[in-house]
Design a protein around this motif. Structure first.
Motif, PDB file in Angstrom:
ATOM      1  N   ALA A 126     -48.130 -12.134  15.849  1.00  0.00           N
ATOM      2  CA  ALA A 126     -47.217 -11.490  14.894  1.00  0.00           C
ATOM      3  C   ALA A 126     -46.810 -12.454  13.787  1.00  0.00           C
ATOM      4  O   ALA A 126     -46.728 -12.071  12.607  1.00  0.00           O
ATOM      5  CB  ALA A 126     -45.982 -10.963  15.634  1.00  0.00           C
ATOM      6  N   ALA A 127     -46.552 -13.722  14.151  1.00  0.00           N
ATOM      7  CA  ALA A 127     -46.167 -14.712  13.148  1.00  0.00           C
ATOM      8  C   ALA A 127     -47.313 -14.956  12.165  1.00  0.00           C
ATOM      9  O   ALA A 127     -47.096 -15.069  10.954  1.00  0.00           O
ATOM     10  CB  ALA A 127     -45.767 -16.011  13.833  1.00  0.00           C
TER      11      ALA A 127
ATOM     12  N   HIS B   3     -47.634 -12.023   9.853  1.00  0.00           N
ATOM     13  CA  HIS B   3     -46.525 -12.061   8.878  1.00  0.00           C
ATOM     14  C   HIS B   3     -46.860 -13.042   7.754  1.00  0.00           C
ATOM     15  O   HIS B   3     -46.606 -12.745   6.566  1.00  0.00           O
ATOM     16  CB  HIS B   3     -45.230 -12.463   9.567  1.00  0.00           C
ATOM     17  CG  HIS B   3     -44.064 -12.577   8.627  1.00  0.00           C
ATOM     18  ND1 HIS B   3     -43.314 -11.487   8.234  1.00  0.00           N
ATOM     19  CD2 HIS B   3     -43.540 -13.665   7.977  1.00  0.00           C
ATOM     20  CE1 HIS B   3     -42.372 -11.886   7.392  1.00  0.00           C
ATOM     21  NE2 HIS B   3     -42.488 -13.197   7.223  1.00  0.00           N
TER      22      HIS B   3
ATOM     23  N   GLU C  84     -49.455 -11.389   5.459  1.00  0.00           N
ATOM     24  CA  GLU C  84     -48.950 -10.256   4.680  1.00  0.00           C
ATOM     25  C   GLU C  84     -47.884 -10.656   3.669  1.00  0.00           C
ATOM     26  O   GLU C  84     -47.773 -10.023   2.604  1.00  0.00           O
ATOM     27  CB  GLU C  84     -48.369  -9.205   5.625  1.00  0.00           C
ATOM     28  CG  GLU C  84     -49.421  -8.510   6.483  1.00  0.00           C
ATOM     29  CD  GLU C  84     -48.813  -7.579   7.511  1.00  0.00           C
ATOM     30  OE1 GLU C  84     -49.512  -6.647   7.954  1.00  0.00           O
ATOM     31  OE2 GLU C  84     -47.623  -7.782   7.888  1.00  0.00           O
ATOM     32  N   ASN C  85     -47.108 -11.701   3.967  1.00  0.00           N
ATOM     33  CA  ASN C  85     -45.936 -12.003   3.141  1.00  0.00           C
ATOM     34  C   ASN C  85     -45.994 -13.345   2.420  1.00  0.00           C
ATOM     35  O   ASN C  85     -45.461 -13.465   1.306  1.00  0.00           O
ATOM     36  CB  ASN C  85     -44.678 -11.954   4.013  1.00  0.00           C
ATOM     37  CG  ASN C  85     -44.432 -10.569   4.578  1.00  0.00           C
ATOM     38  OD1 ASN C  85     -43.952  -9.680   3.882  1.00  0.00           O
ATOM     39  ND2 ASN C  85     -44.779 -10.362   5.843  1.00  0.00           N
TER      40      ASN C  85
ATOM     41  N   TYR D 241     -53.083 -11.064   0.084  1.00  0.00           N
ATOM     42  CA  TYR D 241     -52.115 -10.669   1.108  1.00  0.00           C
ATOM     43  C   TYR D 241     -52.742  -9.585   1.988  1.00  0.00           C
ATOM     44  O   TYR D 241     -52.416  -8.404   1.860  1.00  0.00           O
ATOM     45  CB  TYR D 241     -50.833 -10.136   0.471  1.00  0.00           C
ATOM     46  CG  TYR D 241     -50.138 -11.093  -0.473  1.00  0.00           C
ATOM     47  CD1 TYR D 241     -49.147 -11.962  -0.014  1.00  0.00           C
ATOM     48  CD2 TYR D 241     -50.465 -11.129  -1.830  1.00  0.00           C
ATOM     49  CE1 TYR D 241     -48.500 -12.831  -0.881  1.00  0.00           C
ATOM     50  CE2 TYR D 241     -49.824 -11.993  -2.703  1.00  0.00           C
ATOM     51  CZ  TYR D 241     -48.840 -12.845  -2.220  1.00  0.00           C
ATOM     52  OH  TYR D 241     -48.205 -13.710  -3.071  1.00  0.00           O
TER      53      TYR D 241
ATOM     54  N   ASP E  33     -53.294  -7.081   4.924  1.00  0.00           N
ATOM     55  CA  ASP E  33     -52.416  -6.540   5.962  1.00  0.00           C
ATOM     56  C   ASP E  33     -53.100  -6.654   7.322  1.00  0.00           C
ATOM     57  O   ASP E  33     -54.329  -6.759   7.418  1.00  0.00           O
ATOM     58  CB  ASP E  33     -52.017  -5.100   5.657  1.00  0.00           C
ATOM     59  CG  ASP E  33     -53.182  -4.138   5.767  1.00  0.00           C
ATOM     60  OD1 ASP E  33     -53.570  -3.801   6.913  1.00  0.00           O
ATOM     61  OD2 ASP E  33     -53.729  -3.741   4.722  1.00  0.00           O
ATOM     62  N   ARG E  34     -52.279  -6.613   8.351  1.00  0.00           N
ATOM     63  CA  ARG E  34     -52.803  -6.882   9.698  1.00  0.00           C
ATOM     64  C   ARG E  34     -53.838  -5.855  10.152  1.00  0.00           C
ATOM     65  O   ARG E  34     -54.766  -6.201  10.884  1.00  0.00           O
ATOM     66  CB  ARG E  34     -51.650  -6.986  10.693  1.00  0.00           C
ATOM     67  CG  ARG E  34     -50.820  -5.753  10.923  1.00  0.00           C
ATOM     68  CD  ARG E  34     -49.547  -6.113  11.671  1.00  0.00           C
ATOM     69  NE  ARG E  34     -48.677  -6.969  10.866  1.00  0.00           N
ATOM     70  CZ  ARG E  34     -47.667  -7.700  11.375  1.00  0.00           C
ATOM     71  NH1 ARG E  34     -47.426  -7.672  12.673  1.00  0.00           N
ATOM     72  NH2 ARG E  34     -46.935  -8.444  10.584  1.00  0.00           N
TER      73      ARG E  34
END
Length: 516
Positions: free
Chosen positions: A51-52, A55, A58-59, A86, A88-89
């Motif tokens: 998840a990290a 993130h 994406e960010n 960027y 996305d997952r």
């Protein structure tokens, strides 16, 4: 002694004599691990790293300093702002899902083909050393002849599965043309698999053209024959040179190592878990891009991993944190279902001393516990990669053979026979002359050639040679015994013609013996 035992004893002595007189240089098959892996993270912690990393992608984003790559990402549906991508997952997961979890490396000698991925692993020598420690243990600039010697040793050492590429930099050849001679040396002096230079997109194309001469262009379309390495610039940057080389390899269906260059604490956070989260994001972004280039192309989750001394800023090898990160990265690669690369037998020592041995042993064992598939820099690395040591090269290779044996796990095939020997020998006896021992002594316990386990009196009588002296003598012996694996004459001539043409086309303006 009964007749049967006498016959077994003679057979045992004959076998030992043959072992001394005949050197087995047959390459070990791809390692198939049968030991449980060490996995320090639970499912929740794996999800937390994932998840990290997503993130970050994406960010925070990743710089792709390459117009072609930026357009490729746009077409794939990623958000692109300037040089920032960027992804996305969902897109990342879809892309990496098409990377093969396993494939086979093909060598010019089919007997040296290697199944790869999941529980299969290979050992690959170090590359990139600007200096060597030679057969006299003198640190100096290498030549093309020195490089050939390392490729010959790679052929002679059973635990080395590859001749790699520029194990040492040949300073007696212009930099702009060097990749051609390095590739030819890898191909000619060994019939194992090898690596390809990625120092520029055009150099990568030259390597692949030479592979097409060696194997056939159509063969490349469906078979992995060479490995490229593409280093990221941590934190979170992929540059035009590496991305162009990546496209050259992937377009012809050849695997690359997607390798963030990690100096923990300098270009990552100074903490293990966040460093892995950043590294993971960097690797995933490159792995995903390989599948934009060519869906289904083999690719390898890679990294070069060291930590930085907070006292001096110098890179370190063999530290506990490096081992922990390797264990974690192994779990993340398996989580995504992709093969992965790490570096092993790394040392920061300036000579082949106790520091070099300890550091190398720690990283070697950690990679067995972590389940790495592509174990690079597995022979010769010292002085943080600034030199390749002839002595350390052959000792590291023997250590890899020992690690190979350990990772194979426990053998049970002679269990009942050996238990019968216990009953036959009984209390107070010994097993040295027993038929089971005589039949199994060669494989029962690993017998290192380069470590001395004799009494001190015998060691002194034989010259009191230390590990470096023994290793250098062994390297000389191997090189004296080397026989070049035959290369088809027409193929050899085609390769030399290609090199001659490209050397006429490529300016040799770079000064010889240039250091960098």
């Amino acid at each position: 002694m009964t007749g049967g035992v006498a016959r077994h004893a003679r057979r045992g002595r004959d076998a030992r004599k043959t072992l001394r007189q005949t050197r087995d240089i047959a390459m070990l098959p791809a390692l198939r691990r049968n030991l449980p892996l060490t996995e320090p993270m639970d499912a929740e912690q794996i999800a937390r790293i994932d998840a990290a990393s997503m993130h970050i992608l994406e960010n925070v984003g990743v710089v792709f300093r390459d117009d072609i790559a930026l357009e490729d990402w746009r077409r794939a549906g990623a958000k692109v702002v300037g040089e920032m991508v960027y992804p996305d997952r969902g897109l990342v997961r879809d892309l990496i899902s098409t990377i093969p979890e396993t494939f086979t490396y093909h060598a010019r000698n089919p007997e040296n083909n290697l199944p790869f991925g999941k529980d299969r692993a290979v050992f690959v020598p170090m590359t990139g050393a600007p200096y060597l420690r030679d057969l006299d243990d003198v640190r100096r600039n290498p030549t093309l002849e020195d490089l050939a010697s390392f490729h010959k040793l790679s052929q002679m050492l059973p635990a080395m599965h590859s001749s790699a590429h520029h194990i040492v930099e040949p300073y007696d050849h212009p930099i702009s043309q060097r990749h051609l001679r390095i590739t030819y040396s890898s191909m000619k002096h060994s019939d194992k698999m090898f690596m390809g230079m990625t120092t520029s997109p055009k150099n990568a194309e030259d390597v692949l053209d030479m592979c097409a001469i060696l194997f056939g262009e159509e063969f490349l379309e469906t078979h992995a024959v060479v490995t490229g390495n593409c280093n990221g610039n941590s934190p979170l940057v992929w540059d035009e040179t590496m991305l162009g080389a990546m496209r050259a390899f992937n377009r012809r269906n050849q695997p690359v190592l997607c390798s963030p260059f990690v100096l923990g604490g300098a270009n990552t956070p100074a903490s293990v878990a966040p460093a892995v989260a950043q590294l993971n994001a960097e690797a995933l972004s490159a792995l995903a891009y390989t599948q934009i280039i060519r869906k289904g192309c083999p690719a390898i989750y890679g990294h070069y991993l060291s930590t930085v001394s907070m006292r001096s800023g110098a890179p370190m090898a063999g530290t506990p944190e490096i081992s922990l990160m390797n264990l974690m990265i192994g779990q993340m690669a398996r989580h995504y279902g992709v093969p992965w690369r790490s570096s092993t037998t790394l040392g920061g020592a300036k000579t082949f001393d106790a520091q070099a041995g300890y550091e190398s042993a720690v990283t070697l064992m950690a990679l067995q516990m972590a389940g790495a598939n592509y174990m690079w820099h597995a022979a010769g690395w010292n002085e943080a990669g600034m030199h390749c040591s002839m002595a350390k090269f052959v000792v590291d290779a023997e250590q890899c053979a020992m690690a190979y044996r350990m990772a194979e796990g426990i053998r049970w095939d002679d269990f009942d026979e050996a238990l019968a020997a216990v009953a036959e020998i009984g209390p107070g006896g010994h097993y040295l002359g027993h038929p089971h021992t005589l039949e199994n002594f060669q494989r029962a316990f690993f017998m290192p050639e380069l470590f001395d386990n004799n009494p001190i009196e015998q060691w002194q009588a034989e010259g009191a040679a230390d590990a470096t002296a023994r290793a250098l003598a062994h390297a000389r012996t191997l090189l004296a015994e080397y026989q070049e694996p035959a290369l088809d004459q027409a193929v050899n001539e085609a390769l030399l013609d290609y090199i001659a043409r490209r050397e006429r086309e490529i300016p040799a303006a770079d000064a010889l013996n240039q250091e960098y």
